[in-house]
Design a protein around this motif. Structure first.
Motif, mmCIF file in Angstrom:
data_model
loop_
_atom_site.group_PDB
_atom_site.id
_atom_site.type_symbol
_atom_site.label_atom_id
_atom_site.label_comp_id
_atom_site.label_asym_id
_atom_site.label_seq_id
_atom_site.Cartn_x
_atom_site.Cartn_y
_atom_site.Cartn_z
ATOM 1 N N ALA A 19 0.834 -1.208 0.000
ATOM 2 C CA ALA A 19 0.000 0.000 0.000
ATOM 3 C C ALA A 19 0.871 1.261 0.000
ATOM 4 O O ALA A 19 0.591 2.220 -0.727
ATOM 5 N N PHE A 20 1.950 1.251 0.785
ATOM 6 C CA PHE A 20 2.867 2.395 0.825
ATOM 7 C C PHE A 20 3.521 2.597 -0.541
ATOM 8 O O PHE A 20 3.529 3.706 -1.082
ATOM 9 N N LEU A 21 4.055 1.531 -1.114
ATOM 10 C CA LEU A 21 4.773 1.636 -2.394
ATOM 11 C C LEU A 21 3.847 1.939 -3.564
ATOM 12 O O LEU A 21 4.273 2.524 -4.556
ATOM 13 N N SER A 22 2.582 1.545 -3.476
ATOM 14 C CA SER A 22 1.681 1.725 -4.617
ATOM 15 C C SER A 22 1.219 3.176 -4.774
ATOM 16 O O SER A 22 0.605 3.516 -5.773
ATOM 17 N N ASP A 43 -0.316 7.861 -9.054
ATOM 18 C CA ASP A 43 0.208 7.018 -10.130
ATOM 19 C C ASP A 43 1.491 7.500 -10.793
ATOM 20 O O ASP A 43 2.130 6.739 -11.508
ATOM 21 N N ASP A 44 1.863 8.771 -10.614
ATOM 22 C CA ASP A 44 3.069 9.235 -11.302
ATOM 23 C C ASP A 44 3.844 10.240 -10.464
ATOM 24 O O ASP A 44 3.342 10.762 -9.476
ATOM 25 N N LYS A 58 5.716 6.843 -14.277
ATOM 26 C CA LYS A 58 4.359 6.476 -13.869
ATOM 27 C C LYS A 58 4.308 4.978 -13.634
ATOM 28 O O LYS A 58 5.092 4.217 -14.207
ATOM 29 N N ILE A 59 3.381 4.579 -12.771
ATOM 30 C CA ILE A 59 3.205 3.150 -12.526
ATOM 31 C C ILE A 59 2.504 2.559 -13.744
ATOM 32 O O ILE A 59 1.427 3.001 -14.142
ATOM 33 N N GLU A 67 3.880 -6.882 -6.861
ATOM 34 C CA GLU A 67 4.857 -6.025 -7.535
ATOM 35 C C GLU A 67 4.238 -4.774 -8.127
ATOM 36 O O GLU A 67 3.039 -4.726 -8.404
ATOM 37 N N LEU A 68 5.108 -3.783 -8.317
ATOM 38 C CA LEU A 68 4.772 -2.524 -8.981
ATOM 39 C C LEU A 68 5.878 -2.235 -9.981
ATOM 40 O O LEU A 68 7.050 -2.433 -9.669
#
Length: 132
Positions: A19-22, A43-44, A58-59, A67-68
């Protein structure tokens, strides 16, 4: 392709680390001091690396609690992919791995491989400090 990898164990469940990394807004906390002009959404993100380049990412891919992947949205000095993988260790901790894949020619590899490794190490170290 040059692949630079750095891993850490975080004392949090995989859902919390993911959740933190996303959320790209959180990534500013992972950056070293030579990053400035930070701007981000969920997202970016765009930022400037001191004495190097401006980067916008951007993701591009999310696999919940796994993973991301983030890629440049504007022309970068070289092709680049930033990936975070998270794995549940089964004891309430998570292994987070930051993988930077860069298409570097020999000259760029000599110049950029060291700073990219330092960046990956710094980000994984900061992640485990922030998510205690």
């Amino acid at each position: 392709m040059t692949v630079i990898e750095s891993a850490t164990t975080v004392n949090q469940p995989v859902e919390k680390v993911y959740a933190f990394l996303s959320d790209m807004n959180n990534h500013q906390q992972l950056m070293p001091e030579n990053i400035y002009n930070w701007s981000s959404t969920t997202d970016d993100a765009s930022f400037t690396i001191q004495n190097m380049a401006k980067l916008a990412i951007k993701i591009s891919s999310r696999v919940e609690n796994k993973e991301l992947i983030a890629i440049p949205t504007e022309k970068a000095p070289f092709d680049l992919e930033l990936k975070w993988t998270v794995a549940d260790n089964g004891d309430g901790t998570t292994t987070a791995t930051h993988i930077i894949s860069a298409d570097l020619n020999m000259m760029m590899k000599m110049l950029a491989a060291g700073p990219l490794k330092k960046l990956a190490d710094h980000q994984t170290e900061r992640l485990s400090e922030i998510l205690k």
